[in-house]
Design a protein around this motif. Structure first.
Motif, PDB file in Angstrom:
ATOM      1  N   LEU A 135       0.877  -1.453  -0.026  1.00  0.00           N
ATOM      2  CA  LEU A 135       0.069  -0.159   0.060  1.00  0.00           C
ATOM      3  C   LEU A 135       0.841   1.328  -0.042  1.00  0.00           C
ATOM      4  CD1 LEU A 135      -2.921  -0.713   2.418  1.00  0.00           C
ATOM      5  CD2 LEU A 135      -3.153   0.080  -0.016  1.00  0.00           C
ATOM      6  N   ILE A 136       1.813   1.114   0.651  1.00  0.00           N
ATOM      7  CA  ILE A 136       2.971   2.314   0.908  1.00  0.00           C
ATOM      8  C   ILE A 136       3.641   2.704  -0.541  1.00  0.00           C
ATOM      9  CG2 ILE A 136       4.828   3.253   2.070  1.00  0.00           C
ATOM     10  CD1 ILE A 136       3.739   2.006   4.505  1.00  0.00           C
ATOM     11  N   LEU A 137       3.999   1.448  -0.949  1.00  0.00           N
ATOM     12  CA  LEU A 137       4.628   1.766  -2.318  1.00  0.00           C
ATOM     13  C   LEU A 137       3.798   2.183  -3.293  1.00  0.00           C
ATOM     14  CD1 LEU A 137       6.723  -1.531  -2.576  1.00  0.00           C
ATOM     15  CD2 LEU A 137       7.697   0.664  -2.676  1.00  0.00           C
ATOM     16  N   GLN A 138       2.484   1.843  -3.423  1.00  0.00           N
ATOM     17  CA  GLN A 138       1.493   2.045  -4.463  1.00  0.00           C
ATOM     18  C   GLN A 138       1.133   3.471  -4.234  1.00  0.00           C
ATOM     19  OE1 GLN A 138      -1.801  -0.805  -5.819  1.00  0.00           O
ATOM     20  NE2 GLN A 138      -3.131   0.448  -4.769  1.00  0.00           N
ATOM     21  N   ASP A 139       1.105   3.881  -3.106  1.00  0.00           N
ATOM     22  CA  ASP A 139       0.756   5.301  -2.926  1.00  0.00           C
ATOM     23  C   ASP A 139       2.022   6.271  -3.378  1.00  0.00           C
ATOM     24  OD1 ASP A 139      -1.874   4.670  -2.233  1.00  0.00           O
ATOM     25  OD2 ASP A 139      -1.655   5.189  -0.024  1.00  0.00           O
ATOM     26  N   SER A 140       3.108   5.465  -3.265  1.00  0.00           N
ATOM     27  CA  SER A 140       4.322   6.355  -3.460  1.00  0.00           C
ATOM     28  C   SER A 140       4.709   6.499  -4.941  1.00  0.00           C
ATOM     29  CB  SER A 140       5.292   6.012  -2.688  1.00  0.00           C
ATOM     30  OG  SER A 140       5.200   5.956  -1.336  1.00  0.00           O
ATOM     31  N   GLY A 141       3.851   5.779  -5.745  1.00  0.00           N
ATOM     32  CA  GLY A 141       3.877   5.896  -7.136  1.00  0.00           C
ATOM     33  C   GLY A 141       4.407   4.635  -7.987  1.00  0.00           C
ATOM     34  N   HIS A 142       4.596   3.566  -7.082  1.00  0.00           N
ATOM     35  CA  HIS A 142       5.029   2.433  -7.889  1.00  0.00           C
ATOM     36  C   HIS A 142       3.505   1.551  -8.220  1.00  0.00           C
ATOM     37  CE1 HIS A 142       9.139   2.718  -6.633  1.00  0.00           C
ATOM     38  NE2 HIS A 142       8.828   3.418  -5.664  1.00  0.00           N
ATOM     39  N   TRP A 143       3.480   1.033  -8.990  1.00  0.00           N
ATOM     40  CA  TRP A 143       2.097   0.265  -9.680  1.00  0.00           C
ATOM     41  C   TRP A 143       2.545  -0.803  -9.939  1.00  0.00           C
ATOM     42  CZ3 TRP A 143      -2.363   2.705  -9.115  1.00  0.00           C
ATOM     43  CH2 TRP A 143      -2.258   4.009  -8.890  1.00  0.00           C
ATOM     44  N   ASN A 144       1.678  -1.895  -9.905  1.00  0.00           N
ATOM     45  CA  ASN A 144       1.710  -3.294 -10.520  1.00  0.00           C
ATOM     46  C   ASN A 144       0.194  -3.574 -10.803  1.00  0.00           C
ATOM     47  OD1 ASN A 144       1.424  -6.333 -10.523  1.00  0.00           O
ATOM     48  ND2 ASN A 144       3.432  -6.187  -9.519  1.00  0.00           N
ATOM     49  N   LYS A 145      -0.101  -3.611 -12.159  1.00  0.00           N
ATOM     50  CA  LYS A 145      -1.333  -3.667 -12.395  1.00  0.00           C
ATOM     51  C   LYS A 145      -1.944  -4.946 -12.425  1.00  0.00           C
ATOM     52  CE  LYS A 145       0.222  -5.560 -17.191  1.00  0.00           C
ATOM     53  NZ  LYS A 145      -0.179  -6.719 -17.089  1.00  0.00           N
ATOM     54  N   ASP A 146      -1.152  -6.159 -12.065  1.00  0.00           N
ATOM     55  CA  ASP A 146      -1.762  -7.427 -11.770  1.00  0.00           C
ATOM     56  C   ASP A 146      -2.263  -7.394 -10.332  1.00  0.00           C
ATOM     57  OD1 ASP A 146      -1.469  -8.332 -14.359  1.00  0.00           O
ATOM     58  OD2 ASP A 146       0.787  -8.547 -13.893  1.00  0.00           O
ATOM     59  N   LEU A 147      -1.614  -6.544  -9.441  1.00  0.00           N
ATOM     60  CA  LEU A 147      -1.822  -6.574  -8.054  1.00  0.00           C
ATOM     61  C   LEU A 147      -2.720  -5.530  -7.520  1.00  0.00           C
ATOM     62  CD1 LEU A 147       1.616  -7.663  -6.694  1.00  0.00           C
ATOM     63  CD2 LEU A 147      -0.423  -9.103  -6.880  1.00  0.00           C
ATOM     64  N   TYR A 148      -2.948  -4.538  -8.415  1.00  0.00           N
ATOM     65  CA  TYR A 148      -3.581  -3.273  -8.029  1.00  0.00           C
ATOM     66  C   TYR A 148      -4.820  -3.545  -7.094  1.00  0.00           C
ATOM     67  CZ  TYR A 148      -6.059   1.445  -8.408  1.00  0.00           C
ATOM     68  OH  TYR A 148      -6.618   2.471  -8.227  1.00  0.00           O
ATOM     69  N   LEU A 149      -5.942  -4.205  -7.848  1.00  0.00           N
ATOM     70  CA  LEU A 149      -7.179  -4.551  -7.135  1.00  0.00           C
ATOM     71  C   LEU A 149      -7.204  -4.881  -5.972  1.00  0.00           C
ATOM     72  CD1 LEU A 149      -9.108  -5.183 -10.694  1.00  0.00           C
ATOM     73  CD2 LEU A 149      -9.300  -3.079  -9.240  1.00  0.00           C
ATOM     74  N   VAL A 150      -6.275  -6.053  -5.769  1.00  0.00           N
ATOM     75  CA  VAL A 150      -6.310  -6.826  -4.670  1.00  0.00           C
ATOM     76  C   VAL A 150      -5.609  -5.717  -3.514  1.00  0.00           C
ATOM     77  CG1 VAL A 150      -4.125  -8.086  -4.876  1.00  0.00           C
ATOM     78  CG2 VAL A 150      -5.810  -9.009  -3.470  1.00  0.00           C
ATOM     79  N   ILE A 151      -4.665  -5.180  -4.016  1.00  0.00           N
ATOM     80  CA  ILE A 151      -3.952  -4.411  -2.698  1.00  0.00           C
ATOM     81  C   ILE A 151      -5.066  -3.391  -2.394  1.00  0.00           C
ATOM     82  CG2 ILE A 151      -2.441  -2.353  -2.439  1.00  0.00           C
ATOM     83  CD1 ILE A 151      -0.625  -4.047  -4.404  1.00  0.00           C
ATOM     84  N   ASN A 152      -5.994  -2.712  -3.061  1.00  0.00           N
ATOM     85  CA  ASN A 152      -7.021  -1.685  -2.834  1.00  0.00           C
ATOM     86  C   ASN A 152      -8.128  -2.853  -1.944  1.00  0.00           C
ATOM     87  OD1 ASN A 152      -5.744   0.329  -3.891  1.00  0.00           O
ATOM     88  ND2 ASN A 152      -6.823   0.305  -5.842  1.00  0.00           N
TER      89      ASN A 152
END
Length: 204
Positions: A135-152
């Protein structure tokens, strides 16, 4: 500087210790975000390690903040090396990926959940650390399209759990975590390590 009728004006979690190279730490302050604190008194510095939750006072000299007094509230410990490695990973992500000197209550709350859960329930911390880091990585600008939905989805379920903490809801959350960790845990860990290694490389 903040005022507090209980004597200590600030609360935060230590995320990096520079001693002996510098008499300084990075701390994730509850209100101010990630800040640097310098030391006049080495005896205070010797007591502090990453992961500790403290209350403290500081003085300012120009733009530099100096720790003047403190009280240690939580010291996360474990006899399990893997658990300590997971805590170190979560703390490193906060230190490397979060912008300094900017208030960030969301990420502070995520780190606090991690540190507190390690103290209360090690198996729960082991299950959620990857997702807190993601979550912290994603909010900091790192994205993984395959994991985005499950992280949210993890964030939504965790937020609901924090609001209620009903035993039945906790159990349902743990069952859901078991499923998603089996399905996505390995790929999530590889992605997190890759992001962290890239960030550390650019910081050096």
């Amino acid at each position: 500087m903040k005022n507090n009728t209980y004597g200590f004006q600030s609360r935060g979690i230590v995320i990096k210790r520079f001693f002996p190279y510098k008499k300084m730490i990075h701390i994730f302050d509850e209100e101010d975000g990630v800040i640097a604190l310098h030391f006049f008194d080495n005896t205070l510095l010797h007591r502090l390690w990453p992961g500790m939750y403290i209350t403290y006072n500081y003085s300012e000299k120009g733009i530099t903040k100096y720790l003047s007094s403190m009280d240690i509230l939580l010291v996360p410990t474990s006899s399990c090396y893997q658990i300590l490695q997971q805590l170190q990973r979560l703390i490193k992500i906060c230190n490397y990926c979060i912008q300094k000197n900017i208030p960030n209550k969301k990420h502070y709350s995520l780190l606090f959940v991690g540190v507190h859960s390690l103290m209360q329930n090690i198996s729960f911390f082991k299950d959620i650390e990857l997702w807190l880091s993601a979550l912290i990585l994603q909010d900091s600008g790192h994205w993984n399209k395959d994991l985005y939905l499950v992280i949210n989805s993890f964030l939504m379920k965790l937020s609901m759990l924090i609001d209620s903490f009903i035993e039945q809801e906790v159990e349902l959350f743990r069952k859901w975590l078991t499923i998603v960790n089996e399905e996505h845990g390995k790929s999530l860990e590889v992605w997190i390590e890759m992001c962290l290694n890239e960030q550390v490389y650019y910081e050096e």
